[in-house]
Scaffold this motif. Structure first.
Motif, PDB file in Angstrom:
ATOM      1  N   VAL A  93       0.863  -1.193   0.000  1.00  0.00           N
ATOM      2  CA  VAL A  93       0.000   0.000   0.000  1.00  0.00           C
ATOM      3  C   VAL A  93       0.892   1.233   0.000  1.00  0.00           C
ATOM      4  N   SER A  94       0.313   2.386  -0.369  1.00  0.00           N
ATOM      5  CA  SER A  94       1.033   3.648  -0.176  1.00  0.00           C
ATOM      6  C   SER A  94       0.257   4.433   0.882  1.00  0.00           C
ATOM      7  N   ASP A  95       0.695   5.666   1.164  1.00  0.00           N
ATOM      8  CA  ASP A  95       0.001   6.433   2.213  1.00  0.00           C
ATOM      9  C   ASP A  95      -1.471   6.626   1.859  1.00  0.00           C
ATOM     10  N   VAL A 101       1.243   5.062  -8.432  1.00  0.00           N
ATOM     11  CA  VAL A 101       0.833   6.282  -9.151  1.00  0.00           C
ATOM     12  C   VAL A 101       1.420   7.462  -8.377  1.00  0.00           C
ATOM     13  N   SER A 102       2.573   7.957  -8.845  1.00  0.00           N
ATOM     14  CA  SER A 102       3.366   8.952  -8.092  1.00  0.00           C
ATOM     15  C   SER A 102       3.636   8.462  -6.671  1.00  0.00           C
ATOM     16  N   ASP A 103       3.793   7.189  -6.512  1.00  0.00           N
ATOM     17  CA  ASP A 103       4.039   6.563  -5.211  1.00  0.00           C
ATOM     18  C   ASP A 103       4.952   5.358  -5.407  1.00  0.00           C
ATOM     19  N   GLY A 124      -8.936   0.847  -6.761  1.00  0.00           N
ATOM     20  CA  GLY A 124      -9.685   1.663  -5.810  1.00  0.00           C
ATOM     21  C   GLY A 124      -9.357   3.121  -6.039  1.00  0.00           C
ATOM     22  N   PRO A 125      -9.416   3.963  -4.984  1.00  0.00           N
ATOM     23  CA  PRO A 125      -9.235   5.397  -5.164  1.00  0.00           C
ATOM     24  C   PRO A 125      -7.921   5.775  -5.834  1.00  0.00           C
ATOM     25  N   CYS A 126      -8.004   6.776  -6.704  1.00  0.00           N
ATOM     26  CA  CYS A 126      -6.822   7.360  -7.344  1.00  0.00           C
ATOM     27  C   CYS A 126      -7.184   8.819  -7.630  1.00  0.00           C
ATOM     28  N   ALA A 127      -6.416   9.746  -7.055  1.00  0.00           N
ATOM     29  CA  ALA A 127      -6.778  11.171  -7.162  1.00  0.00           C
ATOM     30  C   ALA A 127      -6.822  11.635  -8.619  1.00  0.00           C
ATOM     31  N   ALA A 128      -5.909  11.129  -9.455  1.00  0.00           N
ATOM     32  CA  ALA A 128      -5.864  11.580 -10.856  1.00  0.00           C
ATOM     33  C   ALA A 128      -7.182  11.256 -11.563  1.00  0.00           C
ATOM     34  N   PHE A 171      -2.118  16.700 -13.677  1.00  0.00           N
ATOM     35  CA  PHE A 171      -0.926  16.870 -12.832  1.00  0.00           C
ATOM     36  C   PHE A 171      -1.312  16.740 -11.363  1.00  0.00           C
ATOM     37  N   TYR A 172      -0.372  16.288 -10.543  1.00  0.00           N
ATOM     38  CA  TYR A 172      -0.520  16.406  -9.096  1.00  0.00           C
ATOM     39  C   TYR A 172       0.136  17.724  -8.686  1.00  0.00           C
ATOM     40  N   GLU A 173      -0.462  18.384  -7.672  1.00  0.00           N
ATOM     41  CA  GLU A 173       0.032  19.709  -7.291  1.00  0.00           C
ATOM     42  C   GLU A 173      -0.133  19.905  -5.791  1.00  0.00           C
ATOM     43  N   VAL A 196      -9.101  22.909 -11.216  1.00  0.00           N
ATOM     44  CA  VAL A 196      -8.370  22.639  -9.977  1.00  0.00           C
ATOM     45  C   VAL A 196      -9.316  21.814  -9.097  1.00  0.00           C
ATOM     46  N   ALA A 197      -8.970  20.546  -8.903  1.00  0.00           N
ATOM     47  CA  ALA A 197      -9.802  19.665  -8.060  1.00  0.00           C
ATOM     48  C   ALA A 197      -9.067  19.508  -6.732  1.00  0.00           C
ATOM     49  N   ARG A 198      -9.727  19.945  -5.666  1.00  0.00           N
ATOM     50  CA  ARG A 198      -9.020  20.061  -4.366  1.00  0.00           C
ATOM     51  C   ARG A 198      -9.750  19.252  -3.293  1.00  0.00           C
ATOM     52  N   GLU A 199      -8.961  18.615  -2.440  1.00  0.00           N
ATOM     53  CA  GLU A 199      -9.528  17.904  -1.274  1.00  0.00           C
ATOM     54  C   GLU A 199     -10.626  16.906  -1.683  1.00  0.00           C
ATOM     55  N   ILE A 200     -10.346  16.148  -2.734  1.00  0.00           N
ATOM     56  CA  ILE A 200     -11.337  15.207  -3.262  1.00  0.00           C
ATOM     57  C   ILE A 200     -11.692  14.162  -2.195  1.00  0.00           C
ATOM     58  N   THR A 201     -12.968  13.915  -2.071  1.00  0.00           N
ATOM     59  CA  THR A 201     -13.586  12.960  -1.111  1.00  0.00           C
ATOM     60  C   THR A 201     -13.568  13.470   0.328  1.00  0.00           C
ATOM     61  N   LYS A 202     -13.031  14.691   0.555  1.00  0.00           N
ATOM     62  CA  LYS A 202     -12.967  15.210   1.934  1.00  0.00           C
ATOM     63  C   LYS A 202     -14.054  16.266   2.130  1.00  0.00           C
ATOM     64  N   LEU A 203     -14.118  16.785   3.354  1.00  0.00           N
ATOM     65  CA  LEU A 203     -15.162  17.740   3.732  1.00  0.00           C
ATOM     66  C   LEU A 203     -15.197  18.969   2.813  1.00  0.00           C
ATOM     67  N   GLY A 226      -4.610  22.103   1.333  1.00  0.00           N
ATOM     68  CA  GLY A 226      -4.927  20.703   1.062  1.00  0.00           C
ATOM     69  C   GLY A 226      -4.324  20.182  -0.232  1.00  0.00           C
ATOM     70  N   GLU A 227      -4.875  19.056  -0.688  1.00  0.00           N
ATOM     71  CA  GLU A 227      -4.284  18.338  -1.819  1.00  0.00           C
ATOM     72  C   GLU A 227      -5.017  18.689  -3.116  1.00  0.00           C
ATOM     73  N   ILE A 228      -4.237  18.695  -4.203  1.00  0.00           N
ATOM     74  CA  ILE A 228      -4.776  19.248  -5.454  1.00  0.00           C
ATOM     75  C   ILE A 228      -4.438  18.391  -6.658  1.00  0.00           C
ATOM     76  N   VAL A 229      -5.420  18.220  -7.546  1.00  0.00           N
ATOM     77  CA  VAL A 229      -5.153  17.707  -8.892  1.00  0.00           C
ATOM     78  C   VAL A 229      -5.434  18.865  -9.852  1.00  0.00           C
TER      79      VAL A 229
HETATM   80  N1  SAM Z   1      -1.041   7.369  -5.329  1.00  0.00           N
HETATM   81  C1  SAM Z   1      -1.910   8.492  -5.043  1.00  0.00           C
HETATM   82  C2  SAM Z   1      -3.177   8.370  -5.898  1.00  0.00           C
HETATM   83  O1  SAM Z   1      -3.487   7.280  -6.375  1.00  0.00           O
HETATM   84  O2  SAM Z   1      -3.875   9.349  -6.055  1.00  0.00           O
HETATM   85  C3  SAM Z   1      -1.192   9.805  -5.251  1.00  0.00           C
HETATM   86  C4  SAM Z   1      -0.003   9.992  -4.369  1.00  0.00           C
HETATM   87  S1  SAM Z   1       0.875  11.494  -4.643  1.00  0.00           S
HETATM   88  C5  SAM Z   1       2.264  11.268  -3.602  1.00  0.00           C
HETATM   89  C6  SAM Z   1      -0.027  12.660  -3.681  1.00  0.00           C
HETATM   90  C7  SAM Z   1      -0.716  13.695  -4.549  1.00  0.00           C
HETATM   91  O3  SAM Z   1      -1.943  13.175  -5.032  1.00  0.00           O
HETATM   92  C8  SAM Z   1      -1.090  14.962  -3.798  1.00  0.00           C
HETATM   93  O4  SAM Z   1      -0.001  15.873  -3.743  1.00  0.00           O
HETATM   94  C9  SAM Z   1      -2.209  15.504  -4.663  1.00  0.00           C
HETATM   95  O5  SAM Z   1      -1.689  16.135  -5.817  1.00  0.00           O
HETATM   96  C10 SAM Z   1      -2.908  14.198  -5.096  1.00  0.00           C
HETATM   97  N2  SAM Z   1      -3.983  13.873  -4.138  1.00  0.00           N
HETATM   98  C11 SAM Z   1      -3.992  12.882  -3.232  1.00  0.00           C
HETATM   99  N3  SAM Z   1      -5.150  12.890  -2.543  1.00  0.00           N
HETATM  100  C12 SAM Z   1      -5.886  13.913  -3.034  1.00  0.00           C
HETATM  101  C13 SAM Z   1      -7.180  14.437  -2.741  1.00  0.00           C
HETATM  102  N4  SAM Z   1      -7.929  13.918  -1.786  1.00  0.00           N
HETATM  103  N5  SAM Z   1      -7.620  15.508  -3.452  1.00  0.00           N
HETATM  104  C14 SAM Z   1      -6.858  16.045  -4.430  1.00  0.00           C
HETATM  105  N6  SAM Z   1      -5.630  15.582  -4.752  1.00  0.00           N
HETATM  106  C15 SAM Z   1      -5.147  14.539  -4.071  1.00  0.00           C
END
Ligand code: SAM
Length: 285
Positions: A93-95, A101-103, A124-128, A171-173, A196-203, A226-229
């Motif tokens: 697993v990754s974090d 995928v970037s992991d 399963g889940p993948c932010a991209a 892109f991941y950002e 800009v998709a931010r904090e996907i699946t979160k509050l 937070g996290e961004i695609v």
């Molecule tokens: N392996 C992961 C995946 O399948 O999405 C991606 C890991 S990469 C190290 C982490 C990056 O994924 C973050 O910097 C962000 O760009 C994107 N990311 C992860 N979770 C996200 C979320 N909930 N919302 C938006 N972007 C997310």
């Protein structure tokens, strides 16, 4: 979170092999029943950070042993994991999200395959992919480009390489770097539609679209957390992109800044207050 109970998954001893397991990217409810079953029943879980994966295991009531692993791990650690996977089930697993995928995981999977170890993937889940589905951008063809380089010159070179590709770019950002990347895109592709998709699946999940200039204005005024695609529509879509400045200019020739902002906000879905500030600025120029 309601985790699936062990009764809901057929319990069968897992075969030996390497199980690549996707995990949630924010919302724990997104873990799959199969992931829960495998994470509870493998001999060991190879993970980036035992504290992060430990929290997930606690939530799904798994007591499985963890082994820290990333692609910088020594040859020896990797070889031992591959040898173990030949005899027993081992999960990777990754974090968060889909491993590899970037992991980390590429080298482990490659060596497991070369050693004839069974490798299977639990999707399963993948932010991209989640970002792509939210963006409303064309998705018949897309190119995942990972993280842009941090240095200006290297980032410009990558944008130049990717500029002519007829596909949506993904892109991941990170929050602190978003506006710098948007500035580079404004220079390279001023009329392409960006999401800009931010904090996907979160509050605080949001997905905001516009030209690079629209988004620079917004995220300069509201630094993103937070996290961004970051997604960029294909070059052919340029013509369809709303140019909010041009629309405001037209509207200002007939009405007040406030009314012009309201009209363009309705047409584009952009923020009314930001459009108003821009309209006032345009009037004063
Ligand atoms: N392996 C992961 C995946 O399948 O999405 C991606 C890991 S990469 C190290 C982490 C990056 O994924 C973050 O910097 C962000 O760009 C994107 N990311 C992860 N979770 C996200 C979320 N909930 N919302 C938006 N972007 C997310």
């Amino acid at each position: 979170m309601n985790t699936p109970s062990s009764e809901s998954v057929p319990v069968k001893a897992l075969d030996p092999g390497l199980y690549i397991v996707a995990t949630p990217i924010g919302n724990l409810g997104d873990i799959t029943m199969r992931a829960v079953d495998v994470l509870r029943n493998v001999s060991v879980i190879a993970c980036e950070d035992t504290r992060v994966t430990g929290k997930l295991l606690k939530a799904i009531e798994a007591k499985t042993r963890m082994q820290r692993y990333d692609d910088h791990a020594s040859e020896d650690v990797r070889r031992r994991l591959v040898e173990l996977a030949a005899r027993e089930p081992v999960a990777l697993v990754s974090d968060a999200g889909t491993p590899l995928v970037s992991d980390p995981g590429y080298r482990l999977v490659r060596e497991a395959r070369a050693a004839g170890v069974a490798v299977t993937s639990l999707p399963g889940p993948c932010a991209a992919v989640a970002g792509l589905t939210l963006s409303g951008l064309p998705n018949d063809r897309f190119l995942f480009a990972g993280f842009l380089p941090a240095k200006d010159k290297a980032r410009g070179d990558v944008l130049e390489q990717l500029g002519g590709i007829d596909a949506t770019l993904v892109f991941y950002e990170t929050g602190p770097r978003l506006v710098r990347s948007l500035n580079a895109m404004a220079e390279a592709w001023p009329r392409r539609e960006i999401a800009v998709a931010r904090e996907i699946t979160k509050l605080h999940e949001e997905c905001r679209t516009g030209t690079p200039a629209d988004l620079i204005r917004h995220y300069t005024a509201h630094p993103p957390k937070g996290e961004i695609v970051l997604l960029v529509g294909p070059p052919a879509e340029d013509a369809a992109v709303h140019d909010s400045d041009a629309m405001l200019r037209d509207a200002l020739s007939e009405m007040s800044a406030s009314k012009a902002a309201g009209k363009v906000a309705k047409l584009t879905g952009l923020d009314r207050q930001e459009l108003y500030a821009r309209a006032v600025e345009m009037k004063s120029q």
